[in-house]
Scaffold this active site. Sequence first.
Site, PDB file in Angstrom:
ATOM      1  N   HIS A   1      -2.861   7.200   2.497  1.00  0.00           N
ATOM      2  CA  HIS A   1      -3.363   5.909   2.015  1.00  0.00           C
ATOM      3  C   HIS A   1      -4.689   5.623   2.698  1.00  0.00           C
ATOM      4  O   HIS A   1      -4.832   5.770   3.913  1.00  0.00           O
ATOM      5  CB  HIS A   1      -2.354   4.810   2.336  1.00  0.00           C
ATOM      6  CG  HIS A   1      -2.932   3.430   2.256  1.00  0.00           C
ATOM      7  ND1 HIS A   1      -3.551   2.964   1.117  1.00  0.00           N
ATOM      8  CD2 HIS A   1      -3.010   2.433   3.176  1.00  0.00           C
ATOM      9  CE1 HIS A   1      -3.971   1.732   1.346  1.00  0.00           C
ATOM     10  NE2 HIS A   1      -3.666   1.386   2.579  1.00  0.00           N
TER      11      HIS A   1
ATOM     12  N   ASN B   1     -10.388   0.005   0.784  1.00  0.00           N
ATOM     13  CA  ASN B   1      -8.936   0.071   0.694  1.00  0.00           C
ATOM     14  C   ASN B   1      -8.521  -0.519  -0.649  1.00  0.00           C
ATOM     15  O   ASN B   1      -8.664  -1.721  -0.879  1.00  0.00           O
ATOM     16  CB  ASN B   1      -8.321  -0.719   1.854  1.00  0.00           C
ATOM     17  CG  ASN B   1      -6.807  -0.662   1.884  1.00  0.00           C
ATOM     18  OD1 ASN B   1      -6.158  -0.402   0.878  1.00  0.00           O
ATOM     19  ND2 ASN B   1      -6.231  -0.933   3.043  1.00  0.00           N
TER      20      ASN B   1
ATOM     21  N   CYS C   1       0.812  -1.230   0.000  1.00  0.00           N
ATOM     22  CA  CYS C   1       0.000   0.000   0.000  1.00  0.00           C
ATOM     23  C   CYS C   1       0.841   1.275   0.000  1.00  0.00           C
ATOM     24  O   CYS C   1       0.308   2.363  -0.187  1.00  0.00           O
ATOM     25  CB  CYS C   1      -0.968  -0.008   1.184  1.00  0.00           C
ATOM     26  SG  CYS C   1      -2.174  -1.349   1.090  1.00  0.00           S
TER      27      CYS C   1
END
Length: 353
Positions: A262, A292, A120
């Site tokens: 993020h 996500n 990520c």
Amino acid sequence: MLGTSPQRPSRAAVLCGVGGQLPRLKVGNDELADQLDTDDAWIRTRTGIRARHFAAPDEATSDLAVAAGRRALANSGSATVGTVIVATTTPDRTCPATAPLVAARLGLTGVAAFDVGAVCSGFVYALAAGAGLITSRVTDRVLVVGADLYTRIVDPGDRQNAVVFGDGAGAVVLRAGHDTEPGALGFFDLGSDGVHEDMITVPAGGSRLPVDPARTSHAEKHFTMRGKEVYRHAVRRMAGSARAVLEQAGLSIGEIDLFVPHQANLRILRTVATDLGLPFERCATHVQEMGNTGAASIPLALARSHVDGASGVGDRILLTGFGGGLTWGSCLLTWPSLPPAVEPSRPEEEAAP
């Protein structure tokens, strides 16, 4: 006596285009409730997520990457770059990298193309690589894509993770410019801690533990994450990395116009913003509607913020990511003047090869 000459602007990577792509299928919490023995309230309370997008069975990471890349190139006003970088945890194949295919499908055969695997944090790492190639004069233009299909690695019956992750791709175009113009990328901070490699992982499928139909368990073939530990590390590392970049730039958090972290989950975003002393209304969020999306989350947030008009020319933008590895990274940039962009949640026709 001669006067002191003014300092000349330095060569820098300048953001000049953004784009995003989401799969057509949008899945709300209620659609997951029955199969996962949960409900909308449980999911929202723990993650803040209301919906996410799932790729179709015949859709691959490269499909979304190509569509996002095409939109970013169109937004930049040029279909040509010298390098394509794809940040992903879910490449089309273990071998070869996905970036050369993305480049070829965009009509960029012959350019440098490679993948970045930092989970990520991947987009920030890829952004740093692209900026470095420009400042070192290896190339003048770079397409940086973050793309992930987490539905390919998350167990659909895993109550903890199946509600969190979605699929998507976001992209930016960088060009050579100077460090005083809007769009210029500034300071970076990157870090890792491999001691905690098993905190966020897919155990099987690599050289350490190849998949063996007779011996590999169902759980070993899927994404696993130790949520409580990840929460603590994510908050500490994202806030620490953000502060490191601000210190390099000689800026305070109060001088940041938009914070783009993020999109892990809403609880983490709120906690990081609070830790930094940043009003949450200055934090870009789309995790509520996209989940996500891994390496795609930051460029998707940039694309969505551009569509929404959340940033003005010259605004200071702070990007911060955290992911498996463990890895983390942050970057400062100023917002450029860009043409209008297409809404990331409005998919375009993109045929598979």
